[in-house]
Scaffold this active site. Sequence first.
Site, PDB file in Angstrom:
ATOM      1  N   CYS A  64      72.086  30.507  33.060  1.00  6.06           N
ATOM      2  CA  CYS A  64      71.536  31.562  32.204  1.00  6.06           C
ATOM      3  C   CYS A  64      71.099  31.000  30.860  1.00  6.06           C
ATOM      4  CB  CYS A  64      72.598  32.618  31.924  1.00  6.06           C
ATOM      5  SG  CYS A  64      73.400  33.326  33.366  1.00  6.06           S
ATOM      6  N   CYS A  65      70.013  31.537  30.362  1.00  5.81           N
ATOM      7  CA  CYS A  65      69.603  31.350  28.971  1.00  5.81           C
ATOM      8  C   CYS A  65      68.831  32.597  28.585  1.00  5.81           C
ATOM      9  CB  CYS A  65      68.807  30.061  28.768  1.00  5.81           C
ATOM     10  SG  CYS A  65      67.163  30.029  29.502  1.00  5.81           S
ATOM     11  N   TRP A  66      68.335  32.667  27.364  1.00  8.39           N
ATOM     12  CA  TRP A  66      67.742  33.906  26.870  1.00  8.39           C
ATOM     13  C   TRP A  66      66.643  34.421  27.802  1.00  8.39           C
ATOM     14  CZ3 TRP A  66      69.600  37.568  24.300  1.00  8.39           C
ATOM     15  CH2 TRP A  66      68.794  38.529  23.680  1.00  8.39           C
TER      16      TRP A  66
END
Length: 151
Positions: A64-66
């Site tokens: 996950c990342c933004w």
Amino acid sequence: MRISVSSDMDEPVARALLDELRERGHDVRAHGALTPGDDPRWAVCSEAAAREVAEGRADQAVVCCWTGTGASIAANKVPGVRAALCTDATTADGARRWNDANVLALSLRLTSAPLLTEILDAWFAAAPSEDPEDRRNVERTARLDRLRTGT
């Protein structure tokens, strides 16, 4: 199932992901901002989670990342990883079915808790296709990895 999870931010949806995976009975290993003292940079923690899959220490990973884009790019640089950025359940189903994806990439910005549940339901319900054309495509990506690594 052993699942490696990474996030570059300690966001509510990332915590919900850990809880949801554990509630489903998975053995979860967290990386990045989800583990105190770990390097939270998306390129670093996504690679760590993906390497666990490539080396057989995890069956799958969720990175996950933004936006989910950087996490998927970093994971896909690890030979043997087929990471798919999924923003809905239909895409998650197709990624598992047609691409035999072994890493799910999620956007922390776009993924709500209800959507997370739908995506995970589809991801875990789908099985890799046995269609010869689909298998040839997956094998083609494996060959690209071997060409890149010289193996």
